[in-house]
Design a protein around this motif. Structure first.
Motif, PDB file in Angstrom:
ATOM      1  N   LEU A  62       0.855  -1.132  -0.090  1.00  0.00           N
ATOM      2  CA  LEU A  62       0.055  -0.107  -0.195  1.00  0.00           C
ATOM      3  C   LEU A  62       0.975   1.280   0.243  1.00  0.00           C
ATOM      4  N   LEU A  63       1.899   1.169   0.801  1.00  0.00           N
ATOM      5  CA  LEU A  63       2.837   2.420   0.845  1.00  0.00           C
ATOM      6  C   LEU A  63       3.522   2.618  -0.503  1.00  0.00           C
ATOM      7  N   ALA A  64       4.050   1.631  -1.164  1.00  0.00           N
ATOM      8  CA  ALA A  64       4.835   1.621  -2.304  1.00  0.00           C
ATOM      9  C   ALA A  64       3.784   2.233  -3.372  1.00  0.00           C
ATOM     10  N   MET A  66       0.912   3.998  -2.974  1.00  0.00           N
ATOM     11  CA  MET A  66       0.675   5.596  -2.725  1.00  0.00           C
ATOM     12  C   MET A  66       1.797   6.326  -3.395  1.00  0.00           C
ATOM     13  N   LEU A  67       3.026   5.886  -2.978  1.00  0.00           N
ATOM     14  CA  LEU A  67       4.262   6.788  -3.147  1.00  0.00           C
ATOM     15  C   LEU A  67       4.155   7.043  -4.969  1.00  0.00           C
ATOM     16  N   THR A  68       4.019   5.707  -5.267  1.00  0.00           N
ATOM     17  CA  THR A  68       3.853   5.756  -6.897  1.00  0.00           C
ATOM     18  C   THR A  68       2.929   6.565  -7.550  1.00  0.00           C
ATOM     19  N   GLN A  69       1.774   6.494  -6.873  1.00  0.00           N
ATOM     20  CA  GLN A  69       0.515   7.380  -7.434  1.00  0.00           C
ATOM     21  C   GLN A  69       0.616   8.766  -7.133  1.00  0.00           C
ATOM     22  N   LEU A  70       1.364   8.991  -5.991  1.00  0.00           N
ATOM     23  CA  LEU A  70       1.467  10.630  -5.984  1.00  0.00           C
ATOM     24  C   LEU A  70       2.794  10.950  -6.620  1.00  0.00           C
ATOM     25  N   GLY A  71       3.506  10.331  -7.332  1.00  0.00           N
ATOM     26  CA  GLY A  71       4.660  10.855  -8.198  1.00  0.00           C
ATOM     27  C   GLY A  71       5.887  10.860  -7.521  1.00  0.00           C
ATOM     28  N   GLY A  72       5.973  10.173  -6.396  1.00  0.00           N
ATOM     29  CA  GLY A  72       7.314   9.958  -5.636  1.00  0.00           C
ATOM     30  C   GLY A  72       7.875   8.954  -6.054  1.00  0.00           C
ATOM     31  N   ARG A  73       9.209   8.727  -5.467  1.00  0.00           N
ATOM     32  CA  ARG A  73       9.932   7.522  -5.712  1.00  0.00           C
ATOM     33  C   ARG A  73      11.138   7.581  -4.417  1.00  0.00           C
TER      34      ARG A  73
END
Length: 135
Positions: A62-64, A66-73
């Motif tokens: 879930l965290l991974a 969310m991070l991807t969907q929010l454009g983070g890496r």
């Protein structure tokens, strides 16, 4: 900082209340760092390493996601301290806006997330000097 890789997961489900252990090994060396973690975190890491399908995402998935969907890496994780037999870690996240965030984390959660994000795992040299053993 020394780059490490997951070397071994020791899970004892018959004693779920007992701590589990993961071993990180120096990527270009022989030092091994044991880290005591909980059963849930050990299972989450094991499931990712063995590519075991799950019906629903685990918390680390879930965290991974969310991070991807929010454009983070997730750029990297660093196990950076050891106090009173407790390891401390940081997540280094590159945001969509181009900034880098540093977020406090338990090492087990950081490792589980790093494996899902293909991010490198680092350990401060001082931490390795305190507890690492040679393979």
């Amino acid at each position: 900082m020394v780059e490490m890789e997951l070397y071994e997961i020791r899970i004892d489900e018959s004693h779920w209340h007992q701590p589990q252990v993961i071993l990180l090994k120096e990527k270009n060396g022989n030092r091994i760092l044991p880290i005591v973690i909980g059963l849930f975190e050990a299972q989450s890491i094991y499931i990712k390493v063995k590519n075991i399908p799950t019906l629903r995402p685990y918390s680390h998935d879930l965290l991974a996601n969310m991070l991807t969907q929010l454009g983070g890496r997730l750029e990297r994780i660093v196990i950076d301290d050891l106090k009173a037999e407790t390891f401390y870690a940081k997540l280094f996240i590159h945001t969509q806006q181009g900034t880098e965030l540093m977020i406090d984390s338990r090492p087990s959660d950081a490792i589980a997330l790093a494996l899902r994000s293909s991010a490198p795992i680092y350990v401060n040299e001082e931490v390795l000097d305190q507890v690492a053993s040679e393979d």
